[in-house]
Design an enzyme around this catalytic site. Structure first.
Site, mmCIF file in Angstrom:
data_model
loop_
_atom_site.group_PDB
_atom_site.id
_atom_site.type_symbol
_atom_site.label_atom_id
_atom_site.label_comp_id
_atom_site.label_asym_id
_atom_site.label_seq_id
_atom_site.Cartn_x
_atom_site.Cartn_y
_atom_site.Cartn_z
ATOM 1 N N TYR A 191 -2.065 -2.487 5.805
ATOM 2 C CA TYR A 191 -2.541 -2.222 4.434
ATOM 3 C C TYR A 191 -3.407 -3.368 3.913
ATOM 4 O O TYR A 191 -4.378 -3.136 3.188
ATOM 5 C CB TYR A 191 -1.363 -1.932 3.493
ATOM 6 C CG TYR A 191 -0.941 -0.481 3.602
ATOM 7 C CD1 TYR A 191 -1.669 0.525 2.966
ATOM 8 C CD2 TYR A 191 0.142 -0.104 4.378
ATOM 9 C CE1 TYR A 191 -1.323 1.857 3.090
ATOM 10 C CE2 TYR A 191 0.500 1.231 4.515
ATOM 11 C CZ TYR A 191 -0.230 2.211 3.860
ATOM 12 O OH TYR A 191 0.097 3.529 4.002
ATOM 13 N N VAL A 233 -6.518 6.664 -1.289
ATOM 14 C CA VAL A 233 -5.858 5.586 -2.019
ATOM 15 C C VAL A 233 -6.854 4.475 -2.365
ATOM 16 O O VAL A 233 -6.498 3.493 -2.984
ATOM 17 C CB VAL A 233 -4.638 5.039 -1.218
ATOM 18 C CG1 VAL A 233 -3.593 6.122 -1.045
ATOM 19 C CG2 VAL A 233 -5.055 4.484 0.148
ATOM 20 N N ASP A 234 -8.121 4.658 -1.940
ATOM 21 C CA ASP A 234 -9.135 3.663 -2.302
ATOM 22 C C ASP A 234 -9.572 3.871 -3.756
ATOM 23 O O ASP A 234 -9.165 4.831 -4.408
ATOM 24 C CB ASP A 234 -10.338 3.712 -1.323
ATOM 25 C CG ASP A 234 -11.158 4.997 -1.433
ATOM 26 O OD1 ASP A 234 -11.519 5.393 -2.558
ATOM 27 O OD2 ASP A 234 -11.450 5.620 -0.388
ATOM 28 N N HIS A 255 -2.001 10.676 -3.657
ATOM 29 C CA HIS A 255 -1.270 9.893 -2.650
ATOM 30 C C HIS A 255 -1.161 8.416 -3.034
ATOM 31 O O HIS A 255 -0.884 7.568 -2.187
ATOM 32 C CB HIS A 255 -1.923 10.040 -1.269
ATOM 33 C CG HIS A 255 -1.721 11.404 -0.674
ATOM 34 N ND1 HIS A 255 -2.421 11.885 0.402
ATOM 35 C CD2 HIS A 255 -0.860 12.412 -1.019
ATOM 36 C CE1 HIS A 255 -2.022 13.123 0.692
ATOM 37 N NE2 HIS A 255 -1.081 13.468 -0.160
ATOM 38 N N CYS A 286 8.086 -2.061 -5.746
ATOM 39 C CA CYS A 286 9.346 -2.407 -5.090
ATOM 40 C C CYS A 286 9.825 -1.217 -4.265
ATOM 41 O O CYS A 286 9.681 -0.063 -4.682
ATOM 42 C CB CYS A 286 10.373 -2.786 -6.148
ATOM 43 S SG CYS A 286 11.969 -3.198 -5.395
ATOM 44 N N CYS A 332 10.515 -8.319 -4.464
ATOM 45 C CA CYS A 332 10.573 -7.928 -5.871
ATOM 46 C C CYS A 332 11.163 -9.061 -6.705
ATOM 47 O O CYS A 332 12.207 -9.617 -6.355
ATOM 48 C CB CYS A 332 11.423 -6.667 -5.999
ATOM 49 S SG CYS A 332 11.676 -6.150 -7.707
ATOM 50 N N THR A 359 -11.803 16.718 3.779
ATOM 51 C CA THR A 359 -10.367 16.681 4.077
ATOM 52 C C THR A 359 -10.004 17.730 5.114
ATOM 53 O O THR A 359 -10.597 18.813 5.126
ATOM 54 C CB THR A 359 -9.504 16.872 2.806
ATOM 55 O OG1 THR A 359 -8.123 16.877 3.198
ATOM 56 C CG2 THR A 359 -9.819 18.165 2.054
HETATM 57 P P1 OAD Z 1 -8.449 13.239 7.720
HETATM 58 O O1 OAD Z 1 -8.793 12.038 8.543
HETATM 59 O O2 OAD Z 1 -7.361 14.122 8.192
HETATM 60 O O3 OAD Z 1 -9.731 14.156 7.554
HETATM 61 C C1 OAD Z 1 -10.988 13.661 7.186
HETATM 62 C C2 OAD Z 1 -11.933 14.845 7.087
HETATM 63 O O4 OAD Z 1 -13.177 14.389 6.619
HETATM 64 C C3 OAD Z 1 -12.191 15.559 8.431
HETATM 65 O O5 OAD Z 1 -12.006 16.953 8.252
HETATM 66 C C4 OAD Z 1 -13.643 15.205 8.741
HETATM 67 O O6 OAD Z 1 -14.310 16.266 9.436
HETATM 68 C C5 OAD Z 1 -14.208 15.012 7.354
HETATM 69 N N1 OAD Z 1 -15.377 14.134 7.277
HETATM 70 C C6 OAD Z 1 -15.691 13.079 8.054
HETATM 71 N N2 OAD Z 1 -16.818 12.493 7.653
HETATM 72 C C7 OAD Z 1 -17.247 13.194 6.559
HETATM 73 C C8 OAD Z 1 -18.358 13.082 5.681
HETATM 74 N N3 OAD Z 1 -19.262 12.120 5.817
HETATM 75 N N4 OAD Z 1 -18.460 13.974 4.668
HETATM 76 C C9 OAD Z 1 -17.558 14.958 4.511
HETATM 77 N N5 OAD Z 1 -16.481 15.103 5.319
HETATM 78 C C10 OAD Z 1 -16.325 14.244 6.324
HETATM 79 O O7 OAD Z 1 -8.183 12.715 6.252
HETATM 80 P P2 OAD Z 1 -7.571 13.464 4.995
HETATM 81 O O8 OAD Z 1 -7.798 14.932 5.060
HETATM 82 O O9 OAD Z 1 -8.034 12.734 3.795
HETATM 83 O O10 OAD Z 1 -1.882 11.087 3.570
HETATM 84 O O11 OAD Z 1 -6.056 13.183 5.189
HETATM 85 C C11 OAD Z 1 -5.192 13.644 4.211
HETATM 86 C C12 OAD Z 1 -3.998 12.793 4.129
HETATM 87 O O12 OAD Z 1 -3.374 12.710 5.409
HETATM 88 C C13 OAD Z 1 -4.241 11.354 3.747
HETATM 89 O O13 OAD Z 1 -4.300 11.189 2.357
HETATM 90 C C14 OAD Z 1 -3.062 10.695 4.301
HETATM 91 C C15 OAD Z 1 -3.176 11.329 5.662
HETATM 92 O O14 OAD Z 1 -2.312 11.134 6.598
HETATM 93 C C16 OAD Z 1 -0.836 10.246 3.449
HETATM 94 O O15 OAD Z 1 -0.873 9.108 3.868
HETATM 95 C C17 OAD Z 1 0.350 10.828 2.738
#
Ligand code: OAD
Length: 243
Positions: free
Chosen positions: A52, A88-89, A106, A114, A140, A183
């Protein structure tokens, strides 16, 4: 016009922040999906903090990209706007969205909380914090337990107050536009929110995702390339003085 935007890590990819499951997502040969768990933290809190802390530094060094900026323009011109991000950014905020327009479902990587009690500290997202140079795991100041990043890990509950903000917004009326950007949409609640009644559901993602079959329109291009022009056309198409 009532707008809902859902973003994932793909929206920050063009700012140089690796997605979770894409290339560059692995860290020291470890899968981020296995590091972002309470079990990983219980087993090796130092390792999880190192990951992190590196991510915090990478985010501090990054800048919002044209996709973040285009969403600010959309928000400024929509009568009602809510962005739900799994990121989370802080790039949506640094681009100019205000707190009432964002739900970080998220959590926030710049919060440190803590692992046992409610105590939470904010870390300035633009300056390095003491905990990040120390090899000690922060504790903490109230109960002495290990502090942890203020994010939601796999298997943990979402913050009910944040879920309520999203549900309240959705309950206030039918949506005119839903954008799902960058996503893989693997979580049921993300798909559920994206599927709420809307006049237009548009997915922006270079790859196919579980959302693709449900979207009225899928745009297979990077968000930073396509979103500025798409927002221009959406704003140009508006029939009423206020979108
Ligand atoms: P992923 O890494 O699963 O997916 C990223 C998505 O972005 C993929 O479908 C890519 O095809 C797409 N992508 C890549 N480059 C891109 C671009 N320039 N423009 C548009 N799309 C693009 O990430 P998330 O879906 O964000 O949760 O993951 C969801 C959650 O799963 C995260 O918040 C995290 C993770 O594990 C937790 O930690 C609880």
């Amino acid at each position: 016009m009532r707008v809902l935007v859902i973003t994932g890590s793909g929206v920050s990819a063009e700012s140089g922040i690796p997605t979770f499951r894409g290339p560059g997502g692995y860290w020291r040969n470890l899968d981020p999906v296995s590091l972002a768990t309470p079990e990983a933290f219980a087993r090796n809190p130092r390792l999880v903090w190192d990951w992190y802390n590196e991510r915090r530094q990478r985010i501090r060094a990054a800048q919002p990209n044209p996709a973040h900026a285009a969403l600010v323009r959309l928000a400024e011109n929509a009568a009602e706007f809510l962005l739900v991000t799994q990121n989370v950014d802080d790039l949506h905020a640094r681009a100019g969205l205000i707190p009432s327009q964002i739900v970080q479902i998220h959590g926030d990587i710049f919060l440190t909380r803590c692992s046992e009690c409610d105590y939470t500290e904010e870390t300035d997202s633009l300056t390095a914090a003491g905990t990040e140079t120390s090899r000690d795991i922060p504790c903490c100041q109230h109960c002495g337990a290990f502090m942890r990043p203020g994010v939601v890990w796999f298997g943990e509950q979402l913050d009910p107050a944040k879920v309520e903000r999203v549900e309240d917004y959705l309950a206030r009326g039918r949506l005119d536009l839903t954008l799902v950007i960058g996503t893989t949409a693997l979580f049921g609640y993300i798909v559920d929110w994206a599927m709420r009644p809307t006049a237009q559901l548009i997915e922006i993602n270079p790859e196919e995702s579980p959302m693709s079959a449900m979207a009225g329109q899928t745009v297979r291009q990077p968000a930073g390339i396509v979103l500025p022009g798409m927002v221009d056309s959406l704003l140009a198409q508006r029939s009423a003085p206020v979108l």
